[in-house]
Scaffold this active site. Structure first.
Site, PDB file in Angstrom:
ATOM      1  N   TYR A  16      -2.397 -13.530  -1.517  1.00  0.00           N
ATOM      2  CA  TYR A  16      -2.882 -12.630  -0.466  1.00  0.00           C
ATOM      3  C   TYR A  16      -3.215 -11.240  -1.015  1.00  0.00           C
ATOM      4  O   TYR A  16      -3.608 -10.349  -0.263  1.00  0.00           O
ATOM      5  CB  TYR A  16      -1.816 -12.499   0.632  1.00  0.00           C
ATOM      6  CG  TYR A  16      -0.479 -12.005   0.123  1.00  0.00           C
ATOM      7  CD1 TYR A  16      -0.172 -10.646   0.121  1.00  0.00           C
ATOM      8  CD2 TYR A  16       0.467 -12.892  -0.392  1.00  0.00           C
ATOM      9  CE1 TYR A  16       1.044 -10.197  -0.371  1.00  0.00           C
ATOM     10  CE2 TYR A  16       1.692 -12.443  -0.880  1.00  0.00           C
ATOM     11  CZ  TYR A  16       1.967 -11.102  -0.865  1.00  0.00           C
ATOM     12  OH  TYR A  16       3.172 -10.648  -1.355  1.00  0.00           O
ATOM     13  N   SER A  18      -4.064  -9.702  -5.327  1.00  0.00           N
ATOM     14  CA  SER A  18      -5.006  -9.879  -6.438  1.00  0.00           C
ATOM     15  C   SER A  18      -5.280 -11.341  -6.762  1.00  0.00           C
ATOM     16  O   SER A  18      -6.312 -11.659  -7.371  1.00  0.00           O
ATOM     17  CB  SER A  18      -4.479  -9.160  -7.690  1.00  0.00           C
ATOM     18  OG  SER A  18      -3.228  -9.685  -8.082  1.00  0.00           O
ATOM     19  N   GLU A  93       3.978 -11.921 -11.569  1.00  0.00           N
ATOM     20  CA  GLU A  93       4.454 -11.533 -10.241  1.00  0.00           C
ATOM     21  C   GLU A  93       5.939 -11.159 -10.209  1.00  0.00           C
ATOM     22  O   GLU A  93       6.325 -10.217  -9.516  1.00  0.00           O
ATOM     23  CB  GLU A  93       4.192 -12.670  -9.252  1.00  0.00           C
ATOM     24  CG  GLU A  93       2.736 -13.106  -9.166  1.00  0.00           C
ATOM     25  CD  GLU A  93       1.827 -12.027  -8.592  1.00  0.00           C
ATOM     26  OE1 GLU A  93       2.325 -11.173  -7.834  1.00  0.00           O
ATOM     27  OE2 GLU A  93       0.630 -12.017  -8.917  1.00  0.00           O
TER      28      GLU A  93
END
Length: 202
Positions: A16, A18, A93
């Site tokens: 939602y 990059s 992440e």
């Protein structure tokens, strides 16, 4: 994430931020759609990709809220792609971004496609780089000047807004679009000033 969270031979990963324009991992297919019960907010700090320790950038995370949904892209990875994508995303992440994993129901925009369980990365307020809420103007001013190893923070904002307009036409995202508008208002005078100072080319 426990092994039983992965369906045999297939895993869906929902992006939602990059990931919607730059997944950087191999996948079998992708679908545009949404997840329910979450809203997207520029409340997470980034000291690697789009900012630094001295000037953290702002990137999106998800907050739980009933009667809301967040649009993005789900990527299906299969076979060896599962291990490869998770190893890559763990660094991108989790290690560098501070995001944790959750499983959510993803609903494709294409109604001929069934809903699936998808892995999503969410940063919460217990993360040391979490910034929390701020006014639209404050967020825009911060995004306008920050830069990290991946690039400018404003590029992240503009690409996300572009994705929403092109891939999710008719879907409003007031938080995203208001920050985009405010950020452009901040940098437009700077661009005009730079143009005036640039030497003429004969």
């Amino acid at each position: 994430m426990k092994p039983q969270d992965i369906r045999t031979g297939s895993l869906w990963i929902f992006g939602y931020g990059s990931l919607v324009w730059k997944p950087d991992f191999k996948y079998r297919r992708s679908l545009v759609g949404f997840i329910r019960g979450y809203k997207r907010r520029f409340w997470h700090g980034d000291t690697f990709h789009r900012g630094s320790d001295e000037m953290p950038g702002r990137v999106v995370t998800l907050l739980e809220e009933d009667d809301t949904c967040t649009w993005g892209v789900a990527f299906e990875v299969t076979g060896s792609q599962i291990e490869e994508s998770l190893a890559y995303l763990n660094i991108r992440e989790a290690v560098r971004g501070g995001y944790g994993t959750h499983m959510v129901e993803f609903v494709p925009r294409d109604q001929s496609q069934p809903s699936v369980q998808a892995l999503v990365y969410i940063a919460t307020e217990d993360n040391p780089t979490y910034l929390g809420p701020a006014s639209t103007d404050e967020i825009a001013a911060q995004i306008a000047v920050c830069r990290g190893k991946t690039g400018y923070n404003i590029e992240y904002l503009l690409r996300l807004a572009e994705f929403m307009r092109q891939s999710c036409p008719g879907v409003d995202d007031p938080h995203l679009f208001s920050i985009e508008k405010a950020c452009l208002a901040v940098i437009r005078p700077l661009l005009l000033a730079a143009q005036k100072c640039a030497p003429a080319v004969n």
